[in-house]
Design a protein around this motif. Sequence first.
Motif, short mmCIF file in Angstrom:
data_model
loop_
_atom_site.label_atom_id
_atom_site.label_comp_id
_atom_site.label_asym_id
_atom_site.label_seq_id
_atom_site.Cartn_x
_atom_site.Cartn_y
_atom_site.Cartn_z
N MET A 1 0.82 -1.21 0.00
CA MET A 1 0.00 0.00 0.00
C MET A 1 0.85 1.26 0.00
O MET A 1 0.45 2.30 -0.49
N ALA A 2 2.05 1.17 0.56
CA ALA A 2 2.92 2.35 0.59
C ALA A 2 3.25 2.80 -0.83
O ALA A 2 3.27 4.01 -1.13
N LEU A 3 3.49 1.83 -1.73
CA LEU A 3 3.80 2.17 -3.12
C LEU A 3 2.60 2.80 -3.80
O LEU A 3 2.73 3.77 -4.56
N VAL A 4 1.40 2.25 -3.53
CA VAL A 4 0.19 2.83 -4.10
C VAL A 4 0.00 4.26 -3.63
O VAL A 4 -0.32 5.16 -4.42
N ASP A 5 0.21 4.50 -2.35
CA ASP A 5 0.08 5.86 -1.81
C ASP A 5 1.08 6.81 -2.47
O ASP A 5 0.76 7.97 -2.75
N GLU A 6 2.26 6.30 -2.74
CA GLU A 6 3.29 7.13 -3.38
C GLU A 6 2.87 7.52 -4.80
O GLU A 6 3.03 8.66 -5.22
N VAL A 7 2.32 6.55 -5.54
CA VAL A 7 1.88 6.82 -6.91
C VAL A 7 0.71 7.80 -6.90
O VAL A 7 0.67 8.75 -7.70
N ILE A 8 -0.25 7.59 -6.00
CA ILE A 8 -1.40 8.50 -5.91
C ILE A 8 -0.95 9.91 -5.58
O ILE A 8 -1.44 10.89 -6.14
N SER A 9 0.01 10.04 -4.69
CA SER A 9 0.52 11.37 -4.33
C SER A 9 1.15 12.06 -5.53
O SER A 9 0.97 13.27 -5.74
N ALA A 10 1.88 11.30 -6.34
CA ALA A 10 2.50 11.88 -7.54
C ALA A 10 1.43 12.33 -8.52
O ALA A 10 1.54 13.40 -9.15
N LEU A 11 0.35 11.54 -8.67
CA LEU A 11 -0.72 11.92 -9.57
C LEU A 11 -1.49 13.13 -9.04
O LEU A 11 -1.94 13.99 -9.81
N GLU A 12 -1.64 13.21 -7.72
CA GLU A 12 -2.32 14.37 -7.13
C GLU A 12 -1.56 15.66 -7.40
O GLU A 12 -2.15 16.72 -7.60
N ALA A 13 -0.24 15.57 -7.42
CA ALA A 13 0.57 16.75 -7.71
C ALA A 13 0.31 17.26 -9.13
O ALA A 13 0.42 18.45 -9.41
N GLN A 14 -0.06 16.34 -10.01
CA GLN A 14 -0.32 16.71 -11.41
C GLN A 14 -1.79 17.05 -11.65
O GLN A 14 -2.10 17.99 -12.39
N LEU A 15 -2.70 16.31 -11.00
CA LEU A 15 -4.12 16.38 -11.35
C LEU A 15 -5.03 16.86 -10.21
O LEU A 15 -6.25 16.87 -10.37
N GLY A 16 -4.45 17.25 -9.09
CA GLY A 16 -5.28 17.71 -7.99
C GLY A 16 -5.71 16.57 -7.08
O GLY A 16 -5.25 15.43 -7.20
N GLN A 17 -6.61 16.87 -6.18
CA GLN A 17 -6.99 15.94 -5.13
C GLN A 17 -7.65 14.66 -5.68
O GLN A 17 -8.45 14.71 -6.60
N TYR A 18 -7.29 13.53 -5.07
CA TYR A 18 -7.90 12.24 -5.41
C TYR A 18 -9.38 12.26 -5.00
O TYR A 18 -9.74 12.71 -3.91
N LEU A 19 -10.24 11.73 -5.89
CA LEU A 19 -11.67 11.71 -5.62
C LEU A 19 -12.21 10.29 -5.41
O LEU A 19 -12.76 9.97 -4.37
N LYS A 20 -12.04 9.42 -6.41
CA LYS A 20 -12.62 8.08 -6.29
C LYS A 20 -12.06 7.17 -7.38
O LYS A 20 -11.36 7.62 -8.30
N VAL A 21 -12.41 5.89 -7.29
CA VAL A 21 -12.10 4.90 -8.32
C VAL A 21 -13.41 4.29 -8.79
O VAL A 21 -14.28 3.97 -7.98
#
Length: 340
Positions: A1-21
Amino acid sequence: MALVDEVISALEAQLGQYLKVRAEDDGFVVSFEKGEVPAVIVLDPEGRIAQLRFLTPRPRLASLEQALAAFRELPGKVSLLVLRNGQELAGLNPDESLAVGSSFKLAILNALWEEIKAGRRSWSEVVELRPEWKSLPTGILQNWPEGAPITLHTLAALMISLSDNTASDALLAVLGREQVEHWSGQNRPLLSTREAFALKNPENRGILERYLRADEAERRRLLPELGQLPLPSPTLFTGGPVVQEVEWFFSARELCRLIEGVADLPLMAINPGPVRPKRWHRIAYKGGSEPGVLNLTAFLSSNQSHRYCVVATWNSQTILDEDLFVSLYSGLLEVLADLQ
Protein backbone atom coordinates in the motif's frame (compact mmCIF):
# COMPACT_ATOMS: atom_id res chain seq x y z
CA MET A 1 0.00 0.00 0.00
CA ALA A 2 2.92 2.35 0.59
CA LEU A 3 3.80 2.17 -3.12
CA VAL A 4 0.19 2.83 -4.10
CA ASP A 5 0.08 5.86 -1.81
CA GLU A 6 3.29 7.13 -3.38
CA VAL A 7 1.88 6.82 -6.91
CA ILE A 8 -1.40 8.50 -5.91
CA SER A 9 0.52 11.37 -4.33
CA ALA A 10 2.50 11.88 -7.54
CA LEU A 11 -0.72 11.92 -9.57
CA GLU A 12 -2.32 14.37 -7.13
CA ALA A 13 0.57 16.75 -7.71
CA GLN A 14 -0.32 16.71 -11.41
CA LEU A 15 -4.12 16.38 -11.35
CA GLY A 16 -5.28 17.71 -7.99
CA GLN A 17 -6.99 15.94 -5.13
CA TYR A 18 -7.90 12.24 -5.41
CA LEU A 19 -11.67 11.71 -5.62
CA LYS A 20 -12.62 8.08 -6.29
CA VAL A 21 -12.10 4.90 -8.32
CA ARG A 22 -14.77 3.49 -10.64
CA ALA A 23 -14.98 0.47 -12.92
CA GLU A 24 -14.90 1.24 -16.65
CA ASP A 25 -14.65 -0.98 -19.74
CA ASP A 26 -12.13 -3.71 -18.89
CA GLY A 27 -10.40 -1.82 -16.08
CA PHE A 28 -10.76 1.06 -13.66
CA VAL A 29 -10.51 4.84 -13.73
CA VAL A 30 -8.97 6.87 -10.92
CA SER A 31 -10.63 10.30 -10.71
CA PHE A 32 -8.93 13.49 -9.57
CA GLU A 33 -10.06 17.13 -9.49
CA LYS A 34 -8.43 18.00 -12.82
CA GLY A 35 -8.55 14.72 -14.69
CA GLU A 36 -8.79 10.96 -14.76
CA VAL A 37 -6.28 8.13 -15.08
CA PRO A 38 -7.27 4.73 -16.54
CA ALA A 39 -5.73 1.91 -14.54
CA VAL A 40 -5.26 -1.84 -14.78
CA ILE A 41 -5.58 -3.56 -11.40
CA VAL A 42 -5.02 -7.31 -11.02
CA LEU A 43 -5.67 -9.03 -7.70
CA ASP A 44 -4.14 -12.26 -6.44
CA PRO A 45 -6.32 -15.10 -5.02
CA GLU A 46 -6.17 -13.47 -1.57
CA GLY A 47 -7.53 -10.19 -2.93
CA ARG A 48 -4.22 -8.34 -2.74
CA ILE A 49 -2.91 -6.14 -5.56
CA ALA A 50 -0.69 -8.26 -7.78
CA GLN A 51 -0.40 -5.77 -10.62
CA LEU A 52 -1.14 -2.05 -10.82
CA ARG A 53 -0.56 -0.07 -13.99
CA PHE A 54 -1.62 3.53 -14.62
CA LEU A 55 -2.21 4.58 -18.24
CA THR A 56 -2.14 8.01 -19.90
CA PRO A 57 -3.97 10.65 -17.82
CA ARG A 58 -7.07 12.25 -19.34
CA PRO A 59 -7.46 15.93 -18.43
CA ARG A 60 -10.93 17.01 -17.38
CA LEU A 61 -11.84 19.57 -20.04
CA ALA A 62 -15.04 21.53 -19.47
CA SER A 63 -15.66 22.74 -23.02
CA LEU A 64 -14.49 22.76 -26.61
CA GLU A 65 -12.97 26.18 -25.97
CA GLN A 66 -10.87 24.80 -23.13
CA ALA A 67 -9.74 21.88 -25.30
CA LEU A 68 -8.80 24.24 -28.12
CA ALA A 69 -6.80 26.39 -25.71
CA ALA A 70 -4.87 23.34 -24.48
CA PHE A 71 -3.87 22.36 -28.03
CA ARG A 72 -2.95 25.96 -28.81
CA GLU A 73 -0.39 25.94 -25.98
CA LEU A 74 1.62 23.10 -27.53
CA PRO A 75 4.99 24.18 -29.00
CA GLY A 76 5.68 23.77 -32.70
CA LYS A 77 2.93 23.53 -35.31
CA VAL A 78 -0.51 22.22 -34.38
CA SER A 79 -3.70 21.73 -36.34
CA LEU A 80 -7.08 20.64 -35.03
CA LEU A 81 -10.49 20.16 -36.60
CA VAL A 82 -13.77 19.00 -35.10
CA LEU A 83 -16.71 18.50 -37.46
CA ARG A 84 -20.22 17.45 -36.45
CA ASN A 85 -22.43 16.33 -39.33
CA GLY A 86 -20.06 18.19 -41.65
CA GLN A 87 -20.24 21.48 -39.74
CA GLU A 88 -17.16 22.89 -38.03
CA LEU A 89 -17.38 22.98 -34.24
CA ALA A 90 -13.76 23.85 -33.54
CA GLY A 91 -10.66 24.50 -35.59
CA LEU A 92 -7.03 25.44 -35.20
CA ASN A 93 -5.16 25.86 -38.49
CA PRO A 94 -7.39 23.18 -40.08
CA ASP A 95 -6.25 23.98 -43.64
CA GLU A 96 -2.51 23.98 -42.95
CA SER A 97 -0.71 20.97 -44.42
CA LEU A 98 1.41 19.22 -41.80
CA ALA A 99 3.30 15.94 -41.70
CA VAL A 100 0.94 13.16 -40.60
CA GLY A 101 3.02 9.97 -40.69
CA SER A 102 1.09 6.78 -41.34
CA SER A 103 -2.27 8.54 -41.54
CA PHE A 104 -1.44 8.97 -45.25
CA LYS A 105 -2.49 5.32 -45.58
CA LEU A 106 -6.09 6.54 -45.59
CA ALA A 107 -5.42 7.66 -49.17
CA ILE A 108 -4.41 4.11 -50.13
CA LEU A 109 -7.52 2.67 -48.50
CA ASN A 110 -9.77 5.14 -50.32
CA ALA A 111 -8.20 4.13 -53.63
CA LEU A 112 -8.70 0.43 -52.84
CA TRP A 113 -12.31 0.96 -51.74
CA GLU A 114 -13.02 2.86 -54.97
CA GLU A 115 -11.70 -0.09 -56.99
CA ILE A 116 -13.78 -2.57 -54.99
CA LYS A 117 -16.98 -0.55 -55.34
CA ALA A 118 -16.38 -0.33 -59.08
CA GLY A 119 -16.01 -4.11 -59.30
CA ARG A 120 -12.41 -3.96 -60.53
CA ARG A 121 -11.05 -5.51 -57.33
CA SER A 122 -12.47 -7.66 -54.52
CA TRP A 123 -11.61 -8.01 -50.86
CA SER A 124 -10.91 -11.72 -51.43
CA GLU A 125 -8.38 -11.13 -54.25
CA VAL A 126 -5.07 -12.79 -53.37
CA VAL A 127 -1.59 -11.46 -54.10
CA GLU A 128 1.76 -13.04 -53.30
CA LEU A 129 4.10 -11.11 -51.02
CA ARG A 130 7.06 -9.74 -52.97
CA PRO A 131 10.50 -8.91 -51.54
CA GLU A 132 10.47 -5.39 -53.01
CA TRP A 133 7.37 -4.58 -50.94
CA LYS A 134 9.07 -5.32 -47.62
CA SER A 135 9.64 -2.25 -45.49
CA LEU A 136 10.61 -1.43 -41.91
CA PRO A 137 8.26 -1.87 -38.96
CA THR A 138 5.66 -0.98 -37.79
CA GLY A 139 3.84 -4.13 -38.75
CA ILE A 140 4.46 -7.85 -39.12
CA LEU A 141 4.51 -8.60 -42.85
CA GLN A 142 8.18 -7.67 -43.20
CA ASN A 143 8.86 -10.96 -41.39
CA TRP A 144 6.56 -13.12 -43.51
CA PRO A 145 8.00 -15.43 -46.17
CA GLU A 146 8.24 -14.18 -49.72
CA GLY A 147 5.45 -15.50 -51.89
CA ALA A 148 3.00 -15.77 -48.99
CA PRO A 149 -0.58 -15.49 -50.37
CA ILE A 150 -2.46 -12.56 -48.81
CA THR A 151 -5.92 -11.19 -49.56
CA LEU A 152 -6.42 -7.49 -50.22
CA HIS A 153 -8.66 -7.37 -47.16
CA THR A 154 -5.86 -8.73 -44.96
CA LEU A 155 -3.46 -6.16 -46.38
CA ALA A 156 -5.94 -3.35 -45.74
CA ALA A 157 -6.75 -4.55 -42.22
CA LEU A 158 -3.06 -4.80 -41.29
CA MET A 159 -2.31 -1.42 -42.88
CA ILE A 160 -4.95 0.31 -40.74
CA SER A 161 -5.00 -1.66 -37.48
CA LEU A 162 -1.25 -2.28 -37.10
CA SER A 163 -0.09 0.48 -39.46
CA ASP A 164 1.81 -2.25 -41.29
CA ASN A 165 4.23 -0.51 -43.65
CA THR A 166 4.79 -3.55 -45.84
CA ALA A 167 1.02 -3.96 -46.26
CA SER A 168 0.66 -0.34 -47.34
CA ASP A 169 3.52 -0.63 -49.86
CA ALA A 170 2.00 -3.83 -51.23
CA LEU A 171 -1.36 -2.12 -51.79
CA LEU A 172 0.32 0.92 -53.34
CA ALA A 173 2.09 -1.38 -55.81
CA VAL A 174 -1.01 -3.45 -56.58
CA LEU A 175 -3.25 -0.42 -57.13
CA GLY A 176 -0.65 1.69 -58.89
CA ARG A 177 0.86 4.91 -57.61
CA GLU A 178 -1.07 7.17 -59.98
CA GLN A 179 -4.39 5.60 -58.95
CA VAL A 180 -3.68 6.33 -55.29
CA GLU A 181 -2.52 9.84 -56.11
CA HIS A 182 -6.10 10.77 -56.94
CA TRP A 183 -6.47 10.85 -53.13
CA SER A 184 -3.06 12.11 -52.03
CA GLY A 185 -3.38 15.86 -52.50
CA GLN A 186 -0.03 17.62 -52.79
CA ASN A 187 1.94 14.41 -52.15
CA ARG A 188 3.21 13.79 -55.67
CA PRO A 189 4.89 11.51 -56.25
CA LEU A 190 3.34 9.65 -53.34
CA LEU A 191 6.22 7.84 -51.69
CA SER A 192 5.95 4.32 -50.39
CA THR A 193 7.16 3.83 -46.83
CA ARG A 194 10.19 1.93 -48.15
CA GLU A 195 11.11 4.83 -50.45
CA ALA A 196 10.71 7.33 -47.62
CA PHE A 197 12.86 5.25 -45.28
CA ALA A 198 15.53 4.88 -47.97
CA LEU A 199 15.66 8.66 -48.45
CA LYS A 200 16.08 9.13 -44.70
CA ASN A 201 18.97 6.63 -44.58
CA PRO A 202 22.19 8.60 -43.89
CA GLU A 203 23.99 6.25 -46.29
CA ASN A 204 21.83 7.59 -49.14
CA ARG A 205 22.53 11.29 -48.55
CA GLY A 206 23.50 11.89 -52.17
CA ILE A 207 20.19 10.85 -53.70
CA LEU A 208 18.31 12.61 -50.89
CA GLU A 209 19.90 15.92 -51.90
CA ARG A 210 19.03 15.28 -55.54
CA TYR A 211 15.47 14.39 -54.61
CA LEU A 212 14.91 17.49 -52.48
CA ARG A 213 16.20 19.77 -55.27
CA ALA A 214 14.15 18.08 -57.99
CA ASP A 215 10.73 18.99 -59.38
CA GLU A 216 7.94 16.43 -59.53
CA ALA A 217 8.94 15.03 -62.92
CA GLU A 218 12.55 14.50 -61.86
CA ARG A 219 11.47 12.95 -58.57
CA ARG A 220 9.43 10.40 -60.48
CA ARG A 221 12.48 9.52 -62.56
CA LEU A 222 14.40 8.88 -59.33
CA LEU A 223 11.84 6.41 -57.95
CA PRO A 224 13.30 3.24 -59.56
CA GLU A 225 16.68 4.13 -58.07
CA LEU A 226 15.09 4.60 -54.65
CA GLY A 227 13.70 1.10 -54.81
CA GLN A 228 17.21 -0.35 -55.01
CA LEU A 229 18.68 1.55 -52.06
CA PRO A 230 19.36 -0.06 -48.66
CA LEU A 231 17.03 0.63 -45.77
CA PRO A 232 18.36 2.16 -42.54
CA SER A 233 18.32 0.43 -39.20
CA PRO A 234 15.01 0.93 -37.34
CA THR A 235 17.06 2.41 -34.50
CA LEU A 236 17.48 5.53 -36.65
CA PHE A 237 13.95 6.50 -35.64
CA THR A 238 14.29 6.04 -31.89
CA GLY A 239 15.71 9.52 -31.30
CA GLY A 240 14.87 12.93 -32.68
CA PRO A 241 13.32 13.88 -36.04
CA VAL A 242 14.97 12.53 -39.19
CA VAL A 243 14.84 14.45 -42.51
CA GLN A 244 11.48 16.08 -41.87
CA GLU A 245 11.23 17.22 -45.50
CA VAL A 246 10.53 13.61 -46.49
CA GLU A 247 7.05 12.90 -45.19
CA TRP A 248 3.36 12.85 -46.14
CA PHE A 249 1.60 16.20 -45.75
CA PHE A 250 -2.15 16.68 -45.30
CA SER A 251 -4.38 19.26 -43.70
CA ALA A 252 -6.86 18.28 -41.01
CA ARG A 253 -9.69 19.02 -43.43
CA GLU A 254 -8.20 16.71 -46.05
CA LEU A 255 -7.90 13.92 -43.49
CA CYS A 256 -11.54 14.37 -42.54
CA ARG A 257 -12.54 13.84 -46.17
CA LEU A 258 -10.33 10.77 -46.42
CA ILE A 259 -11.53 9.04 -43.27
CA GLU A 260 -15.17 9.84 -44.01
CA GLY A 261 -14.82 7.98 -47.30
CA VAL A 262 -13.91 4.72 -45.54
CA ALA A 263 -15.46 5.27 -42.09
CA ASP A 264 -18.13 2.61 -42.52
CA LEU A 265 -15.67 -0.18 -43.35
CA PRO A 266 -15.56 -2.61 -40.39
CA LEU A 267 -11.76 -2.84 -40.58
CA MET A 268 -11.54 0.82 -39.52
CA ALA A 269 -12.70 -0.18 -36.01
CA ILE A 270 -10.25 -3.03 -35.37
CA ASN A 271 -7.90 -0.68 -33.52
CA PRO A 272 -9.83 2.17 -31.85
CA GLY A 273 -6.65 3.90 -30.68
CA PRO A 274 -7.40 6.40 -27.88
CA VAL A 275 -11.17 6.28 -28.56
CA ARG A 276 -13.27 4.63 -25.83
CA PRO A 277 -15.60 2.25 -27.75
CA LYS A 278 -18.37 2.27 -25.14
CA ARG A 279 -18.81 6.01 -25.58
CA TRP A 280 -19.58 5.75 -29.31
CA HIS A 281 -21.92 3.81 -31.57
CA ARG A 282 -19.37 3.39 -34.37
CA ILE A 283 -15.65 4.14 -34.61
CA ALA A 284 -13.17 4.62 -37.43
CA TYR A 285 -9.62 5.47 -36.41
CA LYS A 286 -6.14 5.91 -37.89
CA GLY A 287 -3.08 7.50 -36.36
CA GLY A 288 0.41 8.31 -37.53
CA SER A 289 3.71 9.07 -35.85
CA GLU A 290 7.44 9.32 -36.24
CA PRO A 291 9.95 11.47 -34.35
CA GLY A 292 8.63 15.03 -34.52
CA VAL A 293 5.27 13.98 -36.00
CA LEU A 294 1.98 12.94 -34.39
CA ASN A 295 -1.47 12.63 -35.90
CA LEU A 296 -4.75 11.26 -34.53
CA THR A 297 -7.73 10.99 -36.88
CA ALA A 298 -11.13 9.58 -35.94
CA PHE A 299 -14.61 9.47 -37.47
CA LEU A 300 -17.24 8.72 -34.83
CA SER A 301 -20.98 8.07 -34.80
CA SER A 302 -22.89 8.86 -31.62
CA ASN A 303 -25.92 7.06 -30.28
CA GLN A 304 -27.94 10.10 -31.40
CA SER A 305 -26.79 9.58 -35.02
CA HIS A 306 -24.43 12.56 -35.00
CA ARG A 307 -21.26 11.98 -37.02
CA TYR A 308 -18.02 13.55 -35.84
CA CYS A 309 -14.63 13.92 -37.45
CA VAL A 310 -11.84 14.76 -35.01
CA VAL A 311 -8.33 15.37 -36.36
CA ALA A 312 -5.31 16.60 -34.42
CA THR A 313 -1.76 16.94 -35.78
CA TRP A 314 1.42 18.08 -34.05
CA ASN A 315 4.78 18.75 -35.73
CA SER A 316 7.99 19.89 -34.08
CA GLN A 317 11.73 19.77 -34.62
CA THR A 318 12.12 18.14 -31.21
CA ILE A 319 10.87 14.95 -29.57
CA LEU A 320 7.14 15.20 -28.87
CA ASP A 321 5.32 14.35 -25.65
CA GLU A 322 3.04 11.66 -27.08
CA ASP A 323 1.34 10.96 -23.75
CA LEU A 324 0.38 14.62 -23.40
CA PHE A 325 -0.97 14.79 -26.95
CA VAL A 326 -3.02 11.61 -26.58
CA SER A 327 -4.38 12.81 -23.24
CA LEU A 328 -5.52 16.12 -24.76
CA TYR A 329 -7.17 14.27 -27.64
CA SER A 330 -8.86 11.84 -25.26
CA GLY A 331 -10.09 14.74 -23.17
CA LEU A 332 -11.52 16.40 -26.26
CA LEU A 333 -13.37 13.20 -27.19
CA GLU A 334 -14.85 13.07 -23.69
CA VAL A 335 -16.18 16.60 -24.14
CA LEU A 336 -17.79 15.60 -27.43
CA ALA A 337 -19.27 12.43 -25.96
CA ASP A 338 -20.82 14.46 -23.16
CA LEU A 339 -22.48 16.78 -25.71
CA GLN A 340 -24.78 13.95 -26.81
